[in-house]
Design a protein around this motif. Structure first.
Motif, PDB file in Angstrom:
ATOM      1  N   ARG A 169       9.998  36.149  27.983  1.00 54.86           N
ATOM      2  CA  ARG A 169      10.188  37.373  27.178  1.00 54.86           C
ATOM      3  C   ARG A 169      11.625  37.526  26.723  1.00 54.86           C
ATOM      4  O   ARG A 169      11.894  38.229  25.749  1.00 54.86           O
ATOM      5  CB  ARG A 169       9.792  38.612  27.992  1.00 54.86           C
ATOM      6  N   PHE A 170      12.554  36.900  27.455  1.00 53.45           N
ATOM      7  CA  PHE A 170      13.974  37.159  27.215  1.00 53.45           C
ATOM      8  C   PHE A 170      14.745  35.879  26.941  1.00 53.45           C
ATOM      9  O   PHE A 170      15.657  35.512  27.682  1.00 53.45           O
ATOM     10  CB  PHE A 170      14.575  37.906  28.406  1.00 53.45           C
ATOM     11  N   GLY A 171      14.384  35.183  25.874  1.00 49.71           N
ATOM     12  CA  GLY A 171      15.122  34.003  25.460  1.00 49.71           C
ATOM     13  C   GLY A 171      14.740  32.727  26.155  1.00 49.71           C
ATOM     14  O   GLY A 171      15.484  31.750  26.089  1.00 49.71           O
ATOM     15  N   GLY A 172      13.579  32.698  26.810  1.00 55.60           N
ATOM     16  CA  GLY A 172      13.146  31.508  27.499  1.00 55.60           C
ATOM     17  C   GLY A 172      11.855  30.948  26.933  1.00 55.60           C
ATOM     18  O   GLY A 172      11.318  31.444  25.944  1.00 55.60           O
ATOM     19  N   GLY A 173      11.352  29.889  27.579  1.00 56.93           N
ATOM     20  CA  GLY A 173      10.099  29.281  27.145  1.00 56.93           C
ATOM     21  C   GLY A 173       9.993  27.848  27.612  1.00 56.93           C
ATOM     22  O   GLY A 173      10.940  27.278  28.167  1.00 56.93           O
ATOM     23  N   ALA A 174       8.842  27.252  27.385  1.00 57.43           N
ATOM     24  CA  ALA A 174       8.631  25.862  27.778  1.00 57.43           C
ATOM     25  C   ALA A 174       9.279  24.889  26.806  1.00 57.43           C
ATOM     26  O   ALA A 174       9.680  23.790  27.180  1.00 57.43           O
ATOM     27  CB  ALA A 174       7.130  25.578  27.884  1.00 57.43           C
ATOM     28  N   GLN A 175       9.368  25.277  25.527  1.00 54.62           N
ATOM     29  CA  GLN A 175       9.958  24.445  24.480  1.00 54.62           C
ATOM     30  C   GLN A 175      11.039  25.241  23.750  1.00 54.62           C
ATOM     31  O   GLN A 175      11.010  26.476  23.761  1.00 54.62           O
ATOM     32  CB  GLN A 175       8.884  24.002  23.477  1.00 54.62           C
ATOM     33  N   PRO A 176      11.998  24.565  23.103  1.00 57.19           N
ATOM     34  CA  PRO A 176      13.066  25.297  22.414  1.00 57.19           C
ATOM     35  C   PRO A 176      12.549  26.323  21.406  1.00 57.19           C
ATOM     36  O   PRO A 176      13.089  27.429  21.304  1.00 57.19           O
ATOM     37  CB  PRO A 176      13.866  24.184  21.717  1.00 57.19           C
ATOM     38  N   TRP A 177      11.495  25.961  20.667  1.00 58.74           N
ATOM     39  CA  TRP A 177      11.009  26.867  19.629  1.00 58.74           C
ATOM     40  C   TRP A 177      10.301  28.100  20.196  1.00 58.74           C
ATOM     41  O   TRP A 177      10.066  29.060  19.472  1.00 58.74           O
ATOM     42  CB  TRP A 177      10.092  26.120  18.672  1.00 58.74           C
ATOM     43  N   ASP A 178       9.972  28.094  21.489  1.00 57.92           N
ATOM     44  CA  ASP A 178       9.389  29.285  22.095  1.00 57.92           C
ATOM     45  C   ASP A 178      10.364  30.453  22.071  1.00 57.92           C
ATOM     46  O   ASP A 178       9.944  31.623  22.100  1.00 57.92           O
ATOM     47  CB  ASP A 178       8.969  29.005  23.539  1.00 57.92           C
TER      48      ASP A 178
ATOM     49  N   LEU B 135      11.992  31.522  19.686  1.00 59.88           N
ATOM     50  CA  LEU B 135      11.839  32.275  18.436  1.00 59.88           C
ATOM     51  C   LEU B 135      10.856  33.430  18.559  1.00 59.88           C
ATOM     52  O   LEU B 135      10.839  34.314  17.705  1.00 59.88           O
ATOM     53  CB  LEU B 135      11.378  31.337  17.316  1.00 59.88           C
ATOM     54  N   ALA B 136      10.032  33.420  19.592  1.00 61.54           N
ATOM     55  CA  ALA B 136       9.048  34.486  19.786  1.00 61.54           C
ATOM     56  C   ALA B 136       9.365  35.348  20.998  1.00 61.54           C
ATOM     57  O   ALA B 136       8.502  36.063  21.496  1.00 61.54           O
ATOM     58  CB  ALA B 136       7.645  33.888  19.926  1.00 61.54           C
ATOM     59  N   SER B 137      10.603  35.276  21.491  1.00 56.52           N
ATOM     60  CA  SER B 137      11.000  36.095  22.631  1.00 56.52           C
ATOM     61  C   SER B 137      11.649  37.391  22.142  1.00 56.52           C
ATOM     62  O   SER B 137      11.696  37.665  20.945  1.00 56.52           O
ATOM     63  CB  SER B 137      11.953  35.305  23.534  1.00 56.52           C
ATOM     64  N   TRP B 138      12.148  38.191  23.088  1.00 59.88           N
ATOM     65  CA  TRP B 138      12.768  39.480  22.783  1.00 59.88           C
ATOM     66  C   TRP B 138      11.832  40.354  21.932  1.00 59.88           C
ATOM     67  O   TRP B 138      10.701  40.587  22.330  1.00 59.88           O
ATOM     68  CB  TRP B 138      14.132  39.288  22.103  1.00 59.88           C
ATOM     69  N   ASP B 139      12.240  40.798  20.767  1.00 60.11           N
ATOM     70  CA  ASP B 139      11.372  41.635  19.931  1.00 60.11           C
ATOM     71  C   ASP B 139      10.109  40.891  19.518  1.00 60.11           C
ATOM     72  O   ASP B 139       9.067  41.518  19.279  1.00 60.11           O
ATOM     73  CB  ASP B 139      12.106  42.092  18.673  1.00 60.11           C
ATOM     74  N   GLY B 140      10.191  39.561  19.404  1.00 58.49           N
ATOM     75  CA  GLY B 140       9.020  38.772  19.044  1.00 58.49           C
ATOM     76  C   GLY B 140       7.878  38.966  20.029  1.00 58.49           C
ATOM     77  O   GLY B 140       6.697  38.923  19.649  1.00 58.49           O
ATOM     78  N   TRP B 141       8.199  39.166  21.316  1.00 56.50           N
ATOM     79  CA  TRP B 141       7.163  39.421  22.318  1.00 56.50           C
ATOM     80  C   TRP B 141       6.446  40.729  22.012  1.00 56.50           C
ATOM     81  O   TRP B 141       5.209  40.811  22.071  1.00 56.50           O
ATOM     82  CB  TRP B 141       7.790  39.468  23.713  1.00 56.50           C
ATOM     83  N   TRP B 142       7.210  41.751  21.673  1.00 56.13           N
ATOM     84  CA  TRP B 142       6.608  43.050  21.348  1.00 56.13           C
ATOM     85  C   TRP B 142       5.707  42.944  20.115  1.00 56.13           C
ATOM     86  O   TRP B 142       4.597  43.496  20.102  1.00 56.13           O
ATOM     87  CB  TRP B 142       7.703  44.092  21.104  1.00 56.13           C
TER      88      TRP B 142
ATOM     89  N   ALA C 217      11.946  33.395  12.537  1.00 63.46           N
ATOM     90  CA  ALA C 217      11.584  33.750  13.905  1.00 63.46           C
ATOM     91  C   ALA C 217      10.510  34.834  13.824  1.00 63.46           C
ATOM     92  O   ALA C 217      10.213  35.359  12.746  1.00 63.46           O
ATOM     93  CB  ALA C 217      12.807  34.244  14.679  1.00 63.46           C
ATOM     94  N   VAL C 218       9.927  35.185  14.952  1.00 61.88           N
ATOM     95  CA  VAL C 218       8.882  36.208  14.970  1.00 61.88           C
ATOM     96  C   VAL C 218       9.556  37.576  14.975  1.00 61.88           C
ATOM     97  O   VAL C 218       9.491  38.332  15.952  1.00 61.88           O
ATOM     98  CB  VAL C 218       7.940  36.007  16.173  1.00 61.88           C
ATOM     99  N   TYR C 219      10.220  37.863  13.896  1.00 56.30           N
ATOM    100  CA  TYR C 219      10.972  39.106  13.685  1.00 56.30           C
ATOM    101  C   TYR C 219      10.646  39.642  12.293  1.00 56.30           C
ATOM    102  O   TYR C 219      10.294  38.883  11.393  1.00 56.30           O
ATOM    103  CB  TYR C 219      12.474  38.851  13.802  1.00 56.30           C
TER     104      TYR C 219
ATOM    105  N   GLY D 105      22.177  31.832  15.146  1.00 59.08           N
ATOM    106  CA  GLY D 105      20.956  31.642  15.913  1.00 59.08           C
ATOM    107  C   GLY D 105      21.187  31.682  17.407  1.00 59.08           C
ATOM    108  O   GLY D 105      20.775  32.614  18.095  1.00 59.08           O
ATOM    109  N   TYR D 106      21.870  30.676  17.932  1.00 59.82           N
ATOM    110  CA  TYR D 106      22.044  30.551  19.376  1.00 59.82           C
ATOM    111  C   TYR D 106      22.774  31.754  19.972  1.00 59.82           C
ATOM    112  O   TYR D 106      22.408  32.246  21.039  1.00 59.82           O
ATOM    113  CB  TYR D 106      22.804  29.263  19.699  1.00 59.82           C
ATOM    114  N   ALA D 107      23.796  32.232  19.275  1.00 61.75           N
ATOM    115  CA  ALA D 107      24.567  33.358  19.806  1.00 61.75           C
ATOM    116  C   ALA D 107      23.708  34.598  19.973  1.00 61.75           C
ATOM    117  O   ALA D 107      23.892  35.378  20.916  1.00 61.75           O
ATOM    118  CB  ALA D 107      25.752  33.661  18.882  1.00 61.75           C
ATOM    119  N   LEU D 108      22.745  34.796  19.064  1.00 60.06           N
ATOM    120  CA  LEU D 108      21.888  35.969  19.168  1.00 60.06           C
ATOM    121  C   LEU D 108      20.845  35.809  20.267  1.00 60.06           C
ATOM    122  O   LEU D 108      20.707  36.664  21.143  1.00 60.06           O
ATOM    123  CB  LEU D 108      21.189  36.221  17.828  1.00 60.06           C
TER     124      LEU D 108
END
Length: 426
Positions: free
Chosen positions: A76-85, A87-94, A195-197, A417-420
């Motif tokens: 949910r907070f900048g993590g995932g199994a793959q790098p592109w995951d 892109l759907a964290s943070w607000d993307g999860w909501w 991203a999912v934003y 990208g990365y900084a955000l």
């Protein structure tokens, strides 16, 4: 300068229209030739934006892979199994939760909370247009919420690039338009465009609403602004800008009364409808603002928090609310860049709607308490600030122009990208 280029562009458009009108009935350009002309005109815009965006996106993914920190973070907070995951964290999860499960607007206090966060986060803080499109695309294509959200964002970013090009070409010529589309790909915060934003969708709607006003298509402008109000709360700046432009048209008696007045009446309906619905569901018509303040500490504070950050980071202090040093340093650079470009934009004397929209958006962002590292994201809609830079870049040869933007695109993998996503909270 802008007015001269605009006259030249208008002359070129009139000559094209004249060629169409001079053709005898039944022998004019067919659909194929029109499509070919459209592809020749707008294809390079998509090529420039898409190539630069791919460079930045690849750099972002490489940084994620090489650092590997996402593997140890919560999905949910900048993590995932793959790098592109990521892109759907943070607000993307909501947004994915809303697309799948819908809304449940509530104000739920956190027991014993005493700091700035006193309410549990709730999906009602996120406006409905983007997750609704995610759900629609998912049902039509069979993609999951992640794939559908990414597809909506990418298509919206391309649509925004075309709109930015169209406005800039109208005011500064084709080469300036291409430069502006390239700047959209590398601007601070542009890592959220793919991203999912909801940001790309909002910018696309805002750009084309402004273009409709410049083309004096008032009903289109009002409808696009209304829809934008269902996507992000900062649409209040766009609503005000369209209203100001409509009042100006009424004062100048340019387009009658009915069309500008209709645009003013329609423009705020989307935003007001959603805020009203949330308030009704919560039993408190200020519920949306209470949720933003209590769950995310995001509220209007007349710029006190912004000033606190601007005076703390340069001297190495980080005792302000929501300190993310690297992301905040980039945010300060973005604020200074925006403040430096604003006088240059004013000097160009652009159409009123572009100036009002820019000033109000800047005021809304800088006047609010929020996670300051997000400021590069929140200022992403300031596409009119591309104008001064685009007019300067058009003096370069296409090779030099693309080389300069290409270097910025490569660097954008980090600063945009990365900084955000990994060094802050987007």
């Amino acid at each position: 300068m802008i007015r001269t280029a605009a006259r030249a562009t208008e002359t070129g458009t009139q000559s094209w229209n004249a060629r169409l009108c001079d053709e005898p009935a039944g022998t004019g350009p067919d659909l194929r030739s029109r499509l070919r002309h459209t592809a020749e005109h707008y294809g390079p815009v998509l090529a420039v934006y898409g190539t630069l965006k791919l460079i930045g996106f690849a750099a972002f993914m490489w940084l994620l892979h090489s650092a590997g920190d996402y593997r140890t973070k919560n999905p949910r907070f900048g993590g995932g199994a793959q790098p592109w995951d990521v892109l759907a964290s943070w607000d993307g999860w909501w947004y994915q939760q809303i697309a799948v499960h819908g809304y449940d607007p509530r104000l739920v206090p956190i027991p014993g909370a005493t700091g700035p966060i006193t309410l549990e986060g709730n999906s009602a803080a996120f406006f409905p247009l983007y997750p609704a499109l995610m759900r629609l695309v998912s049902e039509l294509t069979g993609l999951g919420p992640y794939g559908a959200g990414l597809l909506v964002s990418i298509v919206a970013s391309l649509t925004a690039a075309l709109g930015i090009y169209a406005i800039t070409e109208r005011l500064g010529g084709r080469r300036a338009g291409l430069a502006a589309a390239g700047l959209w790909a590398v601007w601070p915060g542009s890592g959220l465009e793919w991203a999912v934003y909801s940001d790309s969708l909002y910018v696309a709607l805002a750009v084309w609403a402004c273009h409709a006003v410049l083309s004096r298509r008032w009903l289109t402008a009002g409808l696009l602004t209304c829809v934008a109000g269902l996507n992000r709360p900062t649409a209040v700046a766009l609503i005000a800008a369209v209203g100001f432009a409509a009042l100006l048209a009424l004062h100048r008696r340019q387009d009658g009364i009915l069309r500008p007045v209709t645009a003013m009446a329609v423009a705020p309906l989307g935003l007001l409808s959603y805020l009203g619905w949330v308030g009704h569901q919560m039993g408190d018509y200020s519920g949306y603002f209470r949720l933003q303040s209590g769950a995310w500490a995001h509220e209007w504070d007349y710029g006190r928090h912004t000033l606190d950050v601007l005076t703390s980071v340069p001297v190495g202090h980080s005792d302000y609310l929501f300190a993310w040093p690297f992301a905040d340093l980039i945010g300060i650079g973005v604020v200074l860049l925006a403040l430096a470009l604003l006088p240059l934009l004013i000097r160009l004397r652009p159409p009123a709607i572009l100036l009002v929209y820019t000033v109000l958006t800047l005021a809304l962002v800088l006047g609010s308490q929020q996670i300051f590292g997000n400021v590069s994201r929140y200022l992403l809609p300031l596409f009119p600030l591309f104008l001064p830079l685009a007019l300067a870049l058009r003096r370069l040869s296409p090779t030099h122009q693309f080389t300069l933007l290409g270097i910025a695109a490569l660097a954008s993998g980090s600063y945009a990208g990365y900084a955000l996503f990994e060094l802050g909270v987007p």
